[in-house]
Design a protein around this motif. Structure first.
Motif, short mmCIF file in Angstrom:
data_model
loop_
_atom_site.label_atom_id
_atom_site.label_comp_id
_atom_site.label_asym_id
_atom_site.label_seq_id
_atom_site.Cartn_x
_atom_site.Cartn_y
_atom_site.Cartn_z
N ALA A 1 0.80 -1.23 0.00
CA ALA A 1 0.00 0.00 0.00
C ALA A 1 0.84 1.28 0.00
O ALA A 1 0.35 2.33 -0.41
CB ALA A 1 -0.94 -0.01 1.20
N VAL B 1 1.16 3.24 -3.29
CA VAL B 1 -0.07 3.70 -3.96
C VAL B 1 -0.08 5.22 -4.07
O VAL B 1 0.14 5.92 -3.10
CB VAL B 1 -1.31 3.21 -3.16
CG1 VAL B 1 -2.58 3.87 -3.69
CG2 VAL B 1 -1.44 1.71 -3.25
N ALA B 2 -0.33 5.70 -5.28
CA ALA B 2 -0.38 7.15 -5.51
C ALA B 2 -1.79 7.69 -5.36
O ALA B 2 -2.00 8.79 -4.87
CB ALA B 2 0.17 7.48 -6.89
N ALA B 3 -2.78 6.94 -5.81
CA ALA B 3 -4.16 7.39 -5.73
C ALA B 3 -5.09 6.19 -5.70
O ALA B 3 -4.78 5.14 -6.25
CB ALA B 3 -4.51 8.28 -6.91
N ALA B 4 -6.22 6.37 -5.04
CA ALA B 4 -7.21 5.29 -4.97
C ALA B 4 -8.60 5.90 -4.96
O ALA B 4 -8.78 7.01 -4.48
CB ALA B 4 -7.00 4.44 -3.72
N LEU C 1 -13.16 4.90 -5.65
CA LEU C 1 -14.21 3.96 -6.03
C LEU C 1 -14.55 4.12 -7.52
O LEU C 1 -14.69 5.22 -8.02
CB LEU C 1 -15.46 4.22 -5.19
CG LEU C 1 -16.48 3.09 -5.14
CD1 LEU C 1 -15.96 1.95 -4.28
CD2 LEU C 1 -17.80 3.59 -4.59
N THR D 1 -12.33 -0.83 -6.00
CA THR D 1 -11.41 0.26 -5.68
C THR D 1 -10.29 0.27 -6.71
O THR D 1 -9.57 -0.71 -6.85
CB THR D 1 -10.84 0.07 -4.26
OG1 THR D 1 -11.91 0.12 -3.33
CG2 THR D 1 -9.84 1.18 -3.93
N PRO E 1 1.11 9.42 0.34
CA PRO E 1 0.91 9.96 -1.01
C PRO E 1 0.00 11.17 -0.99
O PRO E 1 -0.98 11.21 -0.25
CB PRO E 1 0.27 8.80 -1.77
CG PRO E 1 -0.07 7.78 -0.76
CD PRO E 1 0.68 8.04 0.47
N ALA F 1 -1.71 12.54 -3.57
CA ALA F 1 -2.79 12.63 -4.55
C ALA F 1 -3.91 11.61 -4.35
O ALA F 1 -4.61 11.27 -5.27
CB ALA F 1 -2.22 12.49 -5.95
N VAL F 2 -4.05 11.11 -3.11
CA VAL F 2 -5.16 10.20 -2.87
C VAL F 2 -6.46 10.99 -3.01
O VAL F 2 -6.65 12.00 -2.36
CB VAL F 2 -5.08 9.56 -1.48
CG1 VAL F 2 -6.30 8.69 -1.22
CG2 VAL F 2 -3.83 8.75 -1.35
N GLY F 3 -7.32 10.55 -3.87
CA GLY F 3 -8.54 11.32 -4.11
C GLY F 3 -9.70 10.43 -4.41
O GLY F 3 -9.53 9.27 -4.77
N GLY F 4 -10.88 10.95 -4.24
CA GLY F 4 -12.09 10.21 -4.58
C GLY F 4 -12.25 10.16 -6.08
O GLY F 4 -11.42 10.65 -6.84
N ILE F 5 -13.34 9.57 -6.47
CA ILE F 5 -13.60 9.39 -7.90
C ILE F 5 -13.66 10.72 -8.63
O ILE F 5 -13.29 10.85 -9.79
CB ILE F 5 -14.90 8.60 -8.07
CG1 ILE F 5 -14.97 8.04 -9.46
CG2 ILE F 5 -16.12 9.41 -7.74
CD1 ILE F 5 -16.10 7.06 -9.59
N TRP G 1 -10.30 11.84 -9.97
CA TRP G 1 -9.59 11.08 -11.00
C TRP G 1 -9.66 11.85 -12.31
O TRP G 1 -10.75 12.13 -12.79
CB TRP G 1 -10.24 9.72 -11.21
CG TRP G 1 -9.93 8.76 -10.14
CD1 TRP G 1 -10.50 8.71 -8.91
CD2 TRP G 1 -8.97 7.72 -10.16
NE1 TRP G 1 -9.96 7.69 -8.18
CE2 TRP G 1 -9.02 7.08 -8.92
CE3 TRP G 1 -8.06 7.27 -11.12
CZ2 TRP G 1 -8.20 6.01 -8.60
CZ3 TRP G 1 -7.26 6.20 -10.80
CH2 TRP G 1 -7.32 5.58 -9.56
N PRO G 2 -8.51 12.20 -12.88
CA PRO G 2 -8.56 12.96 -14.13
C PRO G 2 -9.27 12.16 -15.21
O PRO G 2 -8.96 11.00 -15.44
CB PRO G 2 -7.07 13.17 -14.46
CG PRO G 2 -6.35 12.14 -13.70
CD PRO G 2 -7.15 11.87 -12.46
N LEU H 1 -13.35 10.86 -0.13
CA LEU H 1 -12.70 9.68 -0.70
C LEU H 1 -13.54 8.43 -0.40
O LEU H 1 -13.91 8.18 0.73
CB LEU H 1 -11.30 9.54 -0.10
CG LEU H 1 -10.52 8.28 -0.39
CD1 LEU H 1 -10.32 8.08 -1.87
CD2 LEU H 1 -9.18 8.34 0.29
N LEU H 2 -13.85 7.69 -1.45
CA LEU H 2 -14.59 6.44 -1.27
C LEU H 2 -13.74 5.28 -1.75
O LEU H 2 -13.14 5.35 -2.81
CB LEU H 2 -15.89 6.45 -2.09
CG LEU H 2 -16.92 7.56 -1.85
CD1 LEU H 2 -18.09 7.37 -2.78
CD2 LEU H 2 -17.38 7.56 -0.42
N VAL H 3 -13.72 4.21 -0.98
CA VAL H 3 -13.10 2.96 -1.43
C VAL H 3 -13.95 1.81 -0.91
O VAL H 3 -14.71 2.00 0.05
CB VAL H 3 -11.64 2.77 -0.94
CG1 VAL H 3 -10.70 3.76 -1.59
CG2 VAL H 3 -11.56 2.87 0.58
N PRO I 1 -5.73 2.56 0.79
CA PRO I 1 -4.36 2.18 0.44
C PRO I 1 -3.43 3.38 0.55
O PRO I 1 -3.71 4.44 -0.01
CB PRO I 1 -4.46 1.71 -1.01
CG PRO I 1 -5.90 1.53 -1.28
CD PRO I 1 -6.68 2.30 -0.29
#
Lengths: 157, 135
Positions: free
Chosen positions: A58, A61-64, A66, A152, B5, B7-11, B14-15, B33-35, B41
């Motif tokens: 983990a 990981v750069a981005a995650a 849904l 995810t 990190p 740049a953890v971002g929600g949907i 995402w570019p 942020l949703l996962v 992660p």
């Protein structure tokens, strides 16, 4: 005999017409959809897919986020008819199985295309949901199903 | 935090993820942020705030129903229904996110969706997950 034929003709003709339309156009639509699926799956082939709940490594990981995909899909009248017949004698319902396969592939593909658009290379914890739309509408007849997939998406640094 | 990190971002972050409105259920949603994994992660959960949920019940539209019954003759995707359910699920998800926001959450983990038939001609979309604060 001739008179009997003449009397059922007004009912038999539309039914026959719908069945023939179903066989022809429905079969063509299905083949076209399968070709389309195969072509689009090539574009997202590099994305690794799994249904594990814990993302390994983990720290890298750069981005995650849904991602999801869904589709509502129906069989044609001929297939529904064939399925109803199959219900009488038992055995594998190929038409229904094909419908579910197409729906799951399409939903997963839409999910993967969304992940791909976000630059993801991995998709974790894929889940599938299902609902029967025709039952919701309180009607019998052609099968209408919705399949939803969610997961995810992960982009590595 | 500095090693985490950035740049953890929600949907919504995402570019290009919003390339197709019909395929995206979180159009114009709040930053959250949703996962659906149990952890975010690359980030550490410092506080579990509890279950958050959102739902909506939608009835079908007569015009779409007629179009769908015509499409039934030949089979294939019922686009009207796909859009209807996508939109309903987006709303349920937004309600869940609003609840998480009220709790001061940074993320919702282990997000799940269910659909149920409440009455004939109507469907319930339900989204739920666990709101958490991140380090």
């Amino acid at each position: 005999m001739f008179q009997l034929l003449m009397s059922i003709w007004p009912i038999a003709l539309p039914v026959l017409g719908i069945l023939i339309l179903g066989v022809g156009v429905g079969g063509y639509n299905e083949r076209r959809h399968l070709r389309d699926l195969a072509a689009r799956e090539q574009a997202v082939r590099h994305i690794r897919v799994n249904n594990l709940r814990h993302v390994t490594d983990a720290d890298a990981v750069a981005a995650a986020g849904l991602v999801m995909g869904n589709v509502v899909i129906a069989t044609d009248y001929f297939k529904s008819f064939a399925t109803a017949l199959r219900g009488l004698v038992g055995g594998e319902m190929r038409a229904a199985q094909m419908l579910m396969t197409r729906a799951r592939r399409e939903a997963l593909l839409r999910l993967l295309e969304q992940a791909h658009a976000g630059g993801a290379t991995e998709v974790w914890n894929v889940r599938f949901g299902f609902s029967n739309i025709s039952q919701m509408r309180g009607k019998r007849g052609a099968m209408q199903v919705e399949v939803i997939a969610w997961a995810t998406a992960v982009r590595r640094g | 935090m500095t090693s985490a990190p950035a740049a953890v971002g929600g949907i919504d972050r995402w570019p290009g993820a919003l390339h197709n409105a019909a395929r995206n259920y979180l159009h114009g949603a709040a930053r959250m942020l949703l996962v659906n994994t149990e952890a975010v992660p690359g980030r550490q959960i410092i506080e579990v705030l509890g279950l958050v949920q959102g739902n909506t019940i939608r009835a079908k539209h007569m015009g779409r129903d007629i179009a769908a019954s015509l499409k039934n003759l030949v089979g294939g995707e019922l686009r009207g229904y796909t859009e209807l359910l996508t939109e309903a699920r987006r709303q349920a998800t937004e309600r869940m996110m609003a609840q998480a926001q009220q709790l001061g959450a940074d993320a919702v983990v282990n997000v799940r969706f269910t659909t149920s038939a409440v009455t004939a001609g109507a469907a319930e979309m339900y989204a739920y997950g666990t709101a958490v604060r991140l380090a």
